[in-house]
Design a protein around this motif. Structure first.
Motif, short mmCIF file in Angstrom:
data_model
loop_
_atom_site.label_atom_id
_atom_site.label_comp_id
_atom_site.label_asym_id
_atom_site.label_seq_id
_atom_site.Cartn_x
_atom_site.Cartn_y
_atom_site.Cartn_z
N ILE A 14 -41.05 1.12 -49.04
CA ILE A 14 -41.57 2.09 -49.98
C ILE A 14 -42.34 1.36 -50.94
CG2 ILE A 14 -40.37 3.25 -52.37
CD1 ILE A 14 -37.99 3.23 -51.25
N PHE A 15 -43.93 1.47 -51.38
CA PHE A 15 -45.06 0.98 -52.06
C PHE A 15 -45.32 1.87 -53.40
CE2 PHE A 15 -45.63 0.55 -47.31
CZ PHE A 15 -45.86 -0.57 -46.83
N HIS A 16 -45.83 0.94 -54.15
CA HIS A 16 -46.10 0.74 -55.07
C HIS A 16 -46.92 2.00 -54.66
CE1 HIS A 16 -48.03 0.70 -58.82
NE2 HIS A 16 -48.36 1.70 -58.64
N GLU A 26 -56.48 8.97 -61.58
CA GLU A 26 -55.47 8.12 -60.60
C GLU A 26 -54.62 8.47 -61.08
OE1 GLU A 26 -57.05 4.73 -59.43
OE2 GLU A 26 -58.81 5.06 -58.09
N LYS A 27 -53.33 8.52 -60.40
CA LYS A 27 -52.10 8.23 -60.93
C LYS A 27 -51.17 7.30 -60.00
CE LYS A 27 -50.31 12.49 -59.64
NZ LYS A 27 -49.41 14.24 -59.54
N PRO A 28 -49.99 6.67 -60.23
CA PRO A 28 -49.62 5.91 -59.35
C PRO A 28 -47.92 7.02 -59.17
CG PRO A 28 -48.79 5.37 -61.92
CD PRO A 28 -49.67 5.90 -61.78
N VAL A 29 -47.88 6.58 -57.72
CA VAL A 29 -46.58 7.63 -56.90
C VAL A 29 -46.03 6.28 -56.26
CG1 VAL A 29 -47.66 9.34 -57.03
CG2 VAL A 29 -48.51 7.93 -55.16
N PHE A 30 -44.52 6.57 -55.87
CA PHE A 30 -43.97 6.02 -55.09
C PHE A 30 -44.28 6.52 -53.93
CE2 PHE A 30 -40.34 5.31 -58.22
CZ PHE A 30 -40.84 3.94 -58.31
N PRO A 73 -37.76 15.66 -57.62
CA PRO A 73 -38.06 15.72 -56.60
C PRO A 73 -39.05 15.43 -56.07
CG PRO A 73 -39.11 16.99 -58.45
CD PRO A 73 -38.02 15.90 -58.88
N ILE A 74 -39.42 15.38 -54.21
CA ILE A 74 -40.63 15.08 -53.30
C ILE A 74 -41.94 15.60 -54.14
CG2 ILE A 74 -40.10 17.04 -51.78
CD1 ILE A 74 -41.37 15.19 -49.87
N GLY A 75 -42.98 15.08 -54.44
CA GLY A 75 -44.19 15.94 -54.80
C GLY A 75 -45.10 16.63 -53.55
N HIS A 76 -45.47 15.26 -52.92
CA HIS A 76 -46.07 16.05 -51.66
C HIS A 76 -45.98 14.87 -50.73
CE1 HIS A 76 -49.35 17.45 -54.42
NE2 HIS A 76 -49.28 16.84 -55.20
N MET A 113 -42.22 5.69 -61.57
CA MET A 113 -40.98 5.00 -62.21
C MET A 113 -41.26 3.69 -62.09
SD MET A 113 -39.87 7.88 -63.80
CE MET A 113 -37.75 7.67 -64.60
N ASN A 114 -42.15 2.50 -63.22
CA ASN A 114 -42.68 1.08 -62.90
C ASN A 114 -41.23 0.65 -63.34
OD1 ASN A 114 -41.75 1.86 -65.92
ND2 ASN A 114 -43.63 1.40 -67.09
#
Length: 601
Positions: free
Chosen positions: A338-340, A352-356, A389-392, A408-409
């Motif tokens: 699992i990456f940031h 830009e936006k952060p994602v898991f 839920p899953i985004g992409h 979620m930081n």
């Protein structure tokens, strides 16, 4: 608290066999009743082995009044339970006497008095002890008789005041025991005897035995007719409600969101109490719940899906791999990571936006990749503030698939709780007991939404939740959880890893999954919160879990966990799925408990 009293001792929950509905009674009353301690062993006349004053209602008396197998303490070892004294207990109509158990190791003087708000409806209560004297040194029981006058129909509120004086300091502690009792008027009827002219108007009490049979028969038929009419009316109402169930679900969703987002402040507080490890032994035959939608999972059903079928299910949310930048590795297992990551906006590259980012390593098999994609779709299409839920997805040929979720930081909830437990951890915010209850409320809200949507999670646990800096918690799917938390999953000889320690008995034995099974898992998750990420049933062999649960054993009450909160956990672990609470009821119960915690800050 009495002068010179020691610190509150630990209360203990002893294993008893509850009757049908007992768990529900405890859940509904836990916010208005004091500590209930099942299984008294002391007998009247036996010497006291505990220091200080004790005033309580015995297990037999509590069972007679409210139907619970428990003791109800007002003073325990000199500690006054103001919460118990503030509750105005209802006395059943057929009950005309109350019994109180008491004793004191030291010399204490007492004075007893009564106050009745309606002397016309009830005479002054009588007791079998003197109104003043010394508290007995041995365990004794005194009786208070309540006699209605029979002059009117009304509810009478009475207060028994017990003043306890510590000699020679003459410090006085006042205890007020409040009770409510319904009194009824005595029915009288004038009867004129036909053969006594000198007794023309004799007034006697009404005797039901002397009523003509035709009157009782008429009353019987009228009662039956009324009951049939009520049943018919209820059937019509239920039919109408069933036709509008989908609209009602949508309305409940909005109500749940608004109610769970209001009134949840987070002041710090701690309560130190400790109970025994065993909970009530409610070992009963395991049956499936007729009140919950039940799903039977066959062995390895997810592994029957091909990789191409899994990709086809998420094709509509697939994006280009070029829009995703991988940064730090947050978690890593044998074949998963699992990456940031950073997701670039498709229309405006400057945004830009952060994602898991969930992905797999090169050595991952096709089956493992398929399971990651399939399990990632568990919450797809659902919208709730406490779900993630899953985004992409990125499923381009020649590249390892990636699953993207909102960031979620503070990351994984289980890892966050364990970090809070470490003394050397530099936490940005101290976690209080009220914070933990707030987290539990959010998880219950998310699960209540899933239950109304008839979605069964099947793997609810702290490891499958995430949290941010504002302590907002969201439930995630269980994709990669088996790889990232291998110690939480076990194979019981069928080549299938399952979260054995979080599963209900019917799920373990019969592979039957329902919202009631998710309620069981929520109870374990609540236990994880209160222990800051400890592993449940850590000393139990996974192969012995089914027998262990069937025998009525449960995990121990965590240190610093209030009895009321542990009662919620215990209700979630009832063997009969029908006896477990619904998630919406858990939300309401925990919200009220959260508010009560804030009142003491």
């Amino acid at each position: 608290m009495l002068p010179g009293a020691p610190d509150p001792p630990g209360c203990r929950w002893r294993g008893t066999q509850p009757g049908p509905g007992l768990c529900w009674t405890a859940l509904l009353l836990l916010l208005v009743l004091p500590v209930l301690v099942p299984g008294s062993v002391a007998q009247p006349g036996a010497p006291s082995s505990e220091p200080g004053l004790n005033v309580y209602m015995s297990e037999e008396e509590v069972r007679r009044l409210i139907g619970l197998d428990a003791e109800l303490y007002y003073v325990r070892n000199d500690i006054v339970n103001h919460y118990a004294l503030s509750f105005n207990l209802l006395v059943p109509t057929e009950t005309s006497s109350l019994h109180f158990s008491w004793h004191s190791k030291s010399k204490l003087e007492y004075r007893l008095g009564f106050l009745v708000d309606n002397p016309v409806a009830m005479d002054s209560p009588q007791t079998n002890i003197s109104l003043q004297g010394d508290v007995p040194r041995f365990l004794s029981v005194f009786r208070v008789d309540l006699f209605c006058s029979g002059k009117m129909d009304t509810e009478v509120v009475l207060v028994m005041q017990l003043n306890v004086t510590v000699s020679p300091a003459k410090n006085i502690t006042v205890l007020n025991f409040k009770r409510r009792k319904m009194c009824f008027r005595k029915i009288e009827q004038e009867i004129k005897p036909p053969l006594s002219p000198d007794r023309n108007s004799t007034k006697v009490h009404f005797d039901p035995v002397n009523v003509a049979p035709t009157t009782s028969t008429r009353v019987f038929y009228i009662s039956v007719g009324v009951c049939c009419a009520v049943i018919f009316l209820v059937a019509i109402i239920l039919a109408v409600l069933h036709l509008h169930s989908m609209k009602r679900v949508e309305m409940d969703d909005s109500i749940s969101d608004s109610s769970s987002s209001q009134g949840l402040s987070q002041p710090s507080t701690q309560t130190t109490q400790y109970l025994r490890a065993d909970t009530p032994n409610n070992a009963t035959p395991v049956t499936s719940s007729s009140g919950y939608p039940t799903l039977r999972i066959e062995k390895n059903d997810l592994k029957s899906v091909t990789l191409q079928e899994a990709k086809a299910k998420v094709k509509d949310i697939a994006i280009s791999r070029e829009r995703v930048t991988l940064k730090d590795v947050l978690q890593e297992g044998t074949f998963g990571r699992i990456f940031h990551g950073i997701l670039v906006d498709e229309k405006d590259p400057s945004k830009e936006k952060p994602v898991f980012v969930k992905t797999v390593k090169d050595q991952a098999s096709e089956v493992q990749i398929t399971m990651m994609l399939t399990e990632s779709c568990k919450l797809r299409g659902l919208h709730h503030r406490n779900l993630l839920p899953i985004g992409h997805v990125c499923i381009e040929d020649g590249e390892k698939p990636m699953v993207l979720l909102p960031y979620m930081n503070w990351g994984n909830l289980k890892l966050f709780l364990r970090q809070c437990k470490l003394v050397e951890a530099n936490n940005p915010q101290a976690i209080s007991q009220q914070d933990l209850v707030h987290m539990a409320i959010q998880i219950a809200c998310g699960m209540s939404y899933l239950a109304r949507r008839e979605v069964i999670h099947k793997d609810l646990a702290a490891r499958n939740c995430v949290i941010d800096e504002s302590l907002q918690v969201k439930i995630t799917d269980n994709a990669l959880s088996r790889d990232l938390f291998p110690m939480d999953y076990h194979c019981l000889g069928d080549n299938e890893n399952r979260p054995v320690r979080w599963m209900s008995l019917e799920s373990l034995v019969n592979k039957e999954f329902s919202s009631a099974g998710d309620v069981w898992s929520f109870g374990v998750t609540l236990w994880e919160l209160m222990t800051l990420g400890q592993t449940p049933y850590v000393d139990i062999d996974p192969f012995e879990m089914a027998a262990y649960l069937k025998d009525g054993y449960r995990i121990a009450q965590p240190i610093n966990c209030p009895d009321e909160l542990f009662a919620v956990m215990a209700c979630c672990w009832a063997l009969d799925p029908e006896e477990r609470p619904k998630f919406q009821q858990l939300v309401q119960c925990l919200t009220e408990f959260h508010s009560a915690l804030g009142a003491y800050v």
